[in-house]
Design an enzyme around this catalytic site. Sequence first.
Site, PDB file in Angstrom:
ATOM      1  N   TYR A  35       0.835  -1.199  -0.046  1.00 55.20           N
ATOM      2  CA  TYR A  35       0.014   0.134   0.146  1.00 55.20           C
ATOM      3  C   TYR A  35       0.964   1.362   0.005  1.00 55.20           C
ATOM      4  O   TYR A  35       1.488   1.555   0.972  1.00 55.20           O
ATOM      5  CB  TYR A  35      -0.774   0.214   1.104  1.00 55.20           C
ATOM      6  CG  TYR A  35      -1.881  -1.029   1.152  1.00 55.20           C
ATOM      7  CD1 TYR A  35      -2.209  -1.936   0.037  1.00 55.20           C
ATOM      8  CD2 TYR A  35      -2.724  -1.232   2.485  1.00 55.20           C
ATOM      9  CE1 TYR A  35      -3.327  -2.852  -0.074  1.00 55.20           C
ATOM     10  CE2 TYR A  35      -3.461  -2.414   2.331  1.00 55.20           C
ATOM     11  CZ  TYR A  35      -3.966  -2.950   1.261  1.00 55.20           C
ATOM     12  OH  TYR A  35      -5.031  -4.211   1.388  1.00 55.20           O
ATOM     13  N   SER A 198     -13.388  -4.369  -0.059  1.00 60.04           N
ATOM     14  CA  SER A 198     -14.153  -3.601  -0.997  1.00 60.04           C
ATOM     15  C   SER A 198     -15.605  -3.609  -0.658  1.00 60.04           C
ATOM     16  O   SER A 198     -16.352  -4.332  -1.327  1.00 60.04           O
ATOM     17  CB  SER A 198     -13.908  -3.978  -2.297  1.00 60.04           C
ATOM     18  OG  SER A 198     -12.587  -3.343  -2.904  1.00 60.04           O
ATOM     19  N   GLY A 203     -17.191  -4.633  -8.164  1.00 57.84           N
ATOM     20  CA  GLY A 203     -16.558  -5.747  -8.915  1.00 57.84           C
ATOM     21  C   GLY A 203     -15.043  -5.246  -8.229  1.00 57.84           C
ATOM     22  O   GLY A 203     -14.654  -4.870  -7.178  1.00 57.84           O
ATOM     23  N   VAL A 208     -18.405   2.363  -6.846  1.00 59.32           N
ATOM     24  CA  VAL A 208     -19.043   2.074  -5.643  1.00 59.32           C
ATOM     25  C   VAL A 208     -20.650   1.947  -6.156  1.00 59.32           C
ATOM     26  O   VAL A 208     -21.049   2.894  -7.104  1.00 59.32           O
ATOM     27  CB  VAL A 208     -19.050   3.222  -4.793  1.00 59.32           C
ATOM     28  CG1 VAL A 208     -19.897   3.216  -3.639  1.00 59.32           C
ATOM     29  CG2 VAL A 208     -17.440   3.301  -4.243  1.00 59.32           C
ATOM     30  N   PHE A 209     -21.283   1.001  -5.786  1.00 54.07           N
ATOM     31  CA  PHE A 209     -22.664   1.117  -5.902  1.00 54.07           C
ATOM     32  C   PHE A 209     -23.548   1.880  -5.183  1.00 54.07           C
ATOM     33  O   PHE A 209     -24.529   1.976  -5.803  1.00 54.07           O
ATOM     34  CB  PHE A 209     -23.217  -0.547  -5.739  1.00 54.07           C
ATOM     35  CG  PHE A 209     -23.079  -0.955  -4.362  1.00 54.07           C
ATOM     36  CD1 PHE A 209     -24.055  -0.800  -3.346  1.00 54.07           C
ATOM     37  CD2 PHE A 209     -21.847  -1.633  -3.922  1.00 54.07           C
ATOM     38  CE1 PHE A 209     -24.070  -0.999  -2.113  1.00 54.07           C
ATOM     39  CE2 PHE A 209     -21.823  -2.366  -2.650  1.00 54.07           C
ATOM     40  CZ  PHE A 209     -22.874  -2.142  -1.789  1.00 54.07           C
TER      41      PHE A 209
END
Length: 289
Positions: A35, A198, A203, A208-209
């Site tokens: 990261y 996530s 996916g 972002v949904f």
Amino acid sequence: MGNMRINNLSVKETEGLIYTALEAGINVFDHADIYGGGSCEEHFSKALSGNESIREKIILQSKCGIRKGYYDFSKEHILSSVDGILQRLDTDYLDILLLHRPDPLMEPDEVAEAFDQLHHSGKVRYFGVSNHNPTQIELLQKSLTQKLVVNQMQLSIAHTPLIDSGVSLNMNTDNAVNRDSSTLEYCRLNDITLQAWSPFQTGFFDGVFVGDNERFPELNKVLERLAKKYDVTPTSIAVAWITRHPANIQVVLGTTNAARLQESAAGSEIPLTRQEWFELYAAAGNMVP
């Protein structure tokens, strides 16, 4: 609290985010040596500089095994990776070390030697994996002295391979395809804690949904309705969908927004009903036979 992007914040902002997490009841802080090329771990330690008393109150977790263009579970790389992680985090030990992604060239006995050395030296207390299926875990566990206690997998309402094949078993549908070898059930049987990364993605970082009414109109309608019912935000409901599962899944929150961190943490306290859980699952485009 996931720390994949904290190097985008100032040290002061990161300190504030950490304390917001602690106040919200979050005490696990997830890192990885890749990261920010290690800069996120350094950033985290700077944010906590001068606050040594916090170390015993938190669980520090990091991951290793991914190198540029390949994976490496060699003893030499694991040992050197942990030394680097400890130096960057400015700590004497990790609470948990995860192997980041499966290495097809893994020698389980070599990993076992590395784990034994890390455990006996006090550098790592517990071990786990990330993105591993049951057979890969079994192959590794056969050689290990230590029990693997964590498996970190991708999971959200809009990314549900962990759930799908169990719901649609023996049906001639795409959802019935067993893409992960029943990892969820295996981890429950073997007392391995699942961690969901996530939790708001559709996916592999496809967006972002929550709030995406163009791609997920039905899901967002249900999220908003339940958010009003429980007096929280749609983000909270997205977390509640994961934590409602009896596997006691831990949600890894990658946000650097303090308010969203608080909203997400609040979601873990919401007792969604079975009907609401399945309604959200179906609204995301999944079939409930």
